[in-house]
Structures are given as structure tokens and as C-alpha cells.
Design a protein around this motif. Structure first.
Motif, PDB file in Angstrom:
ATOM      1  N   TYR A 154      42.761  39.237  40.040  1.00 47.63           N
ATOM      2  CA  TYR A 154      43.599  38.505  41.420  1.00 47.63           C
ATOM      3  C   TYR A 154      44.218  39.927  42.549  1.00 47.63           C
ATOM      4  CZ  TYR A 154      42.241  34.524  39.557  1.00 47.63           C
ATOM      5  OH  TYR A 154      42.523  33.242  39.179  1.00 47.63           O
ATOM      6  N   ARG A 155      44.126  41.437  41.939  1.00 48.38           N
ATOM      7  CA  ARG A 155      45.125  42.115  43.215  1.00 48.38           C
ATOM      8  C   ARG A 155      43.691  43.054  43.776  1.00 48.38           C
ATOM      9  NH1 ARG A 155      46.736  44.618  37.175  1.00 48.38           N
ATOM     10  NH2 ARG A 155      48.682  43.306  37.040  1.00 48.38           N
ATOM     11  N   GLY A 156      44.068  42.943  45.019  1.00 45.49           N
ATOM     12  CA  GLY A 156      43.058  43.475  45.701  1.00 45.49           C
ATOM     13  C   GLY A 156      42.596  42.476  46.987  1.00 45.49           C
ATOM     14  N   LEU A 157      43.659  41.399  46.406  1.00 45.00           N
ATOM     15  CA  LEU A 157      42.602  40.097  47.623  1.00 45.00           C
ATOM     16  C   LEU A 157      43.495  40.005  48.781  1.00 45.00           C
ATOM     17  CD1 LEU A 157      40.968  37.618  45.144  1.00 45.00           C
ATOM     18  CD2 LEU A 157      39.745  39.560  45.981  1.00 45.00           C
ATOM     19  N   GLY A 158      44.649  40.064  48.980  1.00 44.99           N
ATOM     20  CA  GLY A 158      45.696  40.347  50.037  1.00 44.99           C
ATOM     21  C   GLY A 158      46.528  39.070  49.205  1.00 44.99           C
ATOM     22  N   ILE A 159      47.141  38.679  48.191  1.00 42.97           N
ATOM     23  CA  ILE A 159      47.817  37.637  47.657  1.00 42.97           C
ATOM     24  C   ILE A 159      48.796  38.161  47.565  1.00 42.97           C
ATOM     25  CG2 ILE A 159      47.731  36.495  45.796  1.00 42.97           C
ATOM     26  CD1 ILE A 159      44.763  36.317  45.410  1.00 42.97           C
ATOM     27  N   GLY A 160      49.316  39.016  46.956  1.00 45.08           N
ATOM     28  CA  GLY A 160      50.684  39.851  47.293  1.00 45.08           C
ATOM     29  C   GLY A 160      51.468  39.628  48.531  1.00 45.08           C
ATOM     30  N   LYS A 161      50.342  39.973  49.645  1.00 44.30           N
ATOM     31  CA  LYS A 161      51.038  40.280  51.176  1.00 44.30           C
ATOM     32  C   LYS A 161      51.270  38.816  51.813  1.00 44.30           C
ATOM     33  CE  LYS A 161      49.867  41.681  55.697  1.00 44.30           C
ATOM     34  NZ  LYS A 161      48.706  42.547  56.792  1.00 44.30           N
ATOM     35  N   THR A 162      50.411  37.520  51.475  1.00 45.69           N
ATOM     36  CA  THR A 162      50.470  36.897  51.201  1.00 45.69           C
ATOM     37  C   THR A 162      51.643  35.814  50.707  1.00 45.69           C
ATOM     38  OG1 THR A 162      48.170  35.904  51.763  1.00 45.69           O
ATOM     39  CG2 THR A 162      49.644  33.942  51.169  1.00 45.69           C
ATOM     40  N   LEU A 163      51.976  35.968  49.828  1.00 46.57           N
ATOM     41  CA  LEU A 163      52.930  35.956  49.245  1.00 46.57           C
ATOM     42  C   LEU A 163      54.479  36.576  49.426  1.00 46.57           C
ATOM     43  CD1 LEU A 163      52.291  35.877  44.670  1.00 46.57           C
ATOM     44  CD2 LEU A 163      53.717  33.813  47.148  1.00 46.57           C
ATOM     45  N   MET A 164      54.251  37.861  49.557  1.00 45.93           N
ATOM     46  CA  MET A 164      55.551  38.357  50.340  1.00 45.93           C
ATOM     47  C   MET A 164      55.995  38.050  51.665  1.00 45.93           C
ATOM     48  SD  MET A 164      57.681  41.229  49.971  1.00 45.93           S
ATOM     49  CE  MET A 164      57.005  42.882  48.889  1.00 45.93           C
ATOM     50  N   ASN A 165      54.429  37.928  52.565  1.00 48.56           N
ATOM     51  CA  ASN A 165      55.210  37.305  53.732  1.00 48.56           C
ATOM     52  C   ASN A 165      55.546  35.862  53.353  1.00 48.56           C
ATOM     53  OD1 ASN A 165      54.627  38.971  55.019  1.00 48.56           O
ATOM     54  ND2 ASN A 165      52.268  38.700  55.475  1.00 48.56           N
ATOM     55  N   HIS A 166      55.823  35.131  52.533  1.00 49.24           N
ATOM     56  CA  HIS A 166      56.109  33.411  52.793  1.00 49.24           C
ATOM     57  C   HIS A 166      57.914  32.978  52.389  1.00 49.24           C
ATOM     58  CE1 HIS A 166      55.997  29.190  51.912  1.00 49.24           C
ATOM     59  NE2 HIS A 166      56.455  29.247  50.862  1.00 49.24           N
ATOM     60  N   LEU A 167      57.885  34.961  50.896  1.00 49.30           N
ATOM     61  CA  LEU A 167      58.900  34.834  50.535  1.00 49.30           C
ATOM     62  C   LEU A 167      59.854  34.462  51.220  1.00 49.30           C
ATOM     63  CD1 LEU A 167      60.125  34.646  47.594  1.00 49.30           C
ATOM     64  CD2 LEU A 167      59.668  37.452  47.243  1.00 49.30           C
ATOM     65  N   ILE A 168      59.686  36.594  52.508  1.00 46.06           N
ATOM     66  CA  ILE A 168      60.417  36.812  53.521  1.00 46.06           C
ATOM     67  C   ILE A 168      61.189  35.775  54.311  1.00 46.06           C
ATOM     68  CG2 ILE A 168      60.627  38.272  56.064  1.00 46.06           C
ATOM     69  CD1 ILE A 168      58.597  40.388  53.563  1.00 46.06           C
ATOM     70  N   LEU A 169      59.919  34.742  54.664  1.00 51.56           N
ATOM     71  CA  LEU A 169      60.469  33.789  55.676  1.00 51.56           C
ATOM     72  C   LEU A 169      61.113  32.529  54.455  1.00 51.56           C
ATOM     73  CD1 LEU A 169      56.971  32.851  56.760  1.00 51.56           C
ATOM     74  CD2 LEU A 169      59.253  34.223  58.264  1.00 51.56           C
ATOM     75  N   GLU A 170      61.193  32.288  53.923  1.00 59.46           N
ATOM     76  CA  GLU A 170      61.990  31.628  53.163  1.00 59.46           C
ATOM     77  C   GLU A 170      63.015  31.862  52.325  1.00 59.46           C
ATOM     78  OE1 GLU A 170      61.215  27.890  52.169  1.00 59.46           O
ATOM     79  OE2 GLU A 170      59.204  28.603  53.642  1.00 59.46           O
ATOM     80  N   SER A 171      63.333  33.466  52.090  1.00 60.83           N
ATOM     81  CA  SER A 171      64.258  33.749  52.089  1.00 60.83           C
ATOM     82  C   SER A 171      65.336  33.939  53.594  1.00 60.83           C
ATOM     83  CB  SER A 171      64.739  35.179  51.479  1.00 60.83           C
ATOM     84  OG  SER A 171      63.641  36.186  52.600  1.00 60.83           O
TER      85      SER A 171
END
Length: 164
Positions: free
Chosen positions: A87-104
Motif C-alpha cells: 500500500y506504499r506510495g498511495l497517499g495512505i501515510g499522508k492521510t493517516l498523518m493528517n488525521h493523527l495531527i488533528l486528533e492529537s
């Protein structure tokens, strides 16, 4: 489309498989074995644990660890983001990171930090596009399979939490 949801204890088998894939790259962590769930659970904050679902499968995960037990560091956490190899290279990391930032930030965390191996260019790019800044390098901070490894330090300060 990627769906982010809270990580559940019953996700551990799939989460551990993704963690193992990260370990096997030799570029993601000093860990050499996947810990037992109870040990992983103890080492991470109870909040801000997420999985990314892609076409119904757990494609990645993110979680925060405390950096210290001292109360002054209560709003500082270390980031872990792991994406399954297919699943690497599909933008999933960016989506997860953005969510993690907002929730943190909802949980009053004002600083997120990461230590990244210099060879992990994907993680470096992810952190940079997510608003992290490079703050330094810890040279030969640890050995992995008998080889000294540097660690690049990245930090993201919230613009809404801890600004007063």
C-alpha cells in the motif's frame, strides 16, 4: 478511498504484520522483533491510535508514544506511522498523518516528534509535507544488527495547542 478509524485490540494481528514489514526494511525502527500486544499497548498512548482501511483491508496504522513520564512533557508525543508494503506510495501515510495531527491537537498535544533513519526517504518526505521541520541529527545513536545508525529528528509544533 481510505477510511481512518480507531485501532482496536483485535486489529493487532494485521497491525503487527505491517509493523514486521517495517522492521524488515531495516529503515524504520531499531526494533528487531514485533513486541507482544501487551508490551506495545503499554508503550503507546491510549488515545491517537488509528488504522487506515483501504478496500476493507488494514493498509497502515499510526500511534503516539509518550516521550517522558514527567508532567511537563504531557503534551509531547512521538509519532509512529507504518504502511503495509503493498500500500506504499498511495497517499495512505499522508492521510493517516493528517488525521493523527488533528486528533492529537484535540487531546492537547502541542508537539509531535519523530526520529527517522536517514535512509527512510519516504518517511522524511511524509513528515516534511505534513508540517514537520528538521531539528537535528543524533549521530550513531543506536546499533541495528551491529551497525551504528544515525537518527534525524523532526518536530511539529501545533499552531492551536500550547500557543499561550
Amino acid at each position: 478511498m481510505v477510511k481512518i478509524r480507531e485501532m482496536l485490540p483485535e486489529d493487532w494481528e494485521q497491525v503487527a504484520k505491517i509493523y514486521k514489514q517495517g522492521i524488515e526494511t531495516g529503515a524504520a525502527t531499531f526494533e528487531t522483533n514485533v513486541p507482544l500486544y501487551k508490551d506495545w499497548d503499554t508503550a503507546h498512548l491510549n488515545n491517537c491510535r488509528f488504522t487506515a482501511l483501504y478496500k476493507g483491508d488494514i493498509a497502515g496504522w499510526a500511534a503516539l508514544s509518550p516521550v517522558s513520564s514527567r508532567c511537563v512533557y504531557g503534551g509531547v508525543a512521538e509519532v509512529s506511522v507504518y504502511i503495509g508494503e503493498k500500500y506504499r506510495g498511495l497517499g495512505i501515510g499522508k492521510t493517516l498523518m493528517n488525521h493523527l495531527i488533528l486528533e492529537s491537537e484535540k487531546d492537547d498535544i502541542w508537539t509531535l516528534q519523530s526520529g527517522i533513519f536517514p535512509t527512510n526517504t519516504g518517511s522524511i518526505k511524509l513528515h516534511e509535507v505534513s508540517g514537520f521541520r528538521y531539528i537535528g541529527k543524533r549521530e550513531k545513536v543506536g546499533k541495528l544488527h551491529g551497525v551504528w545508525v544515525d537518527n534525524l529528528l523532526y518536530e511539529r509544533r501545533s499552531k492551536i495547542v500550547g500557543t499561550d
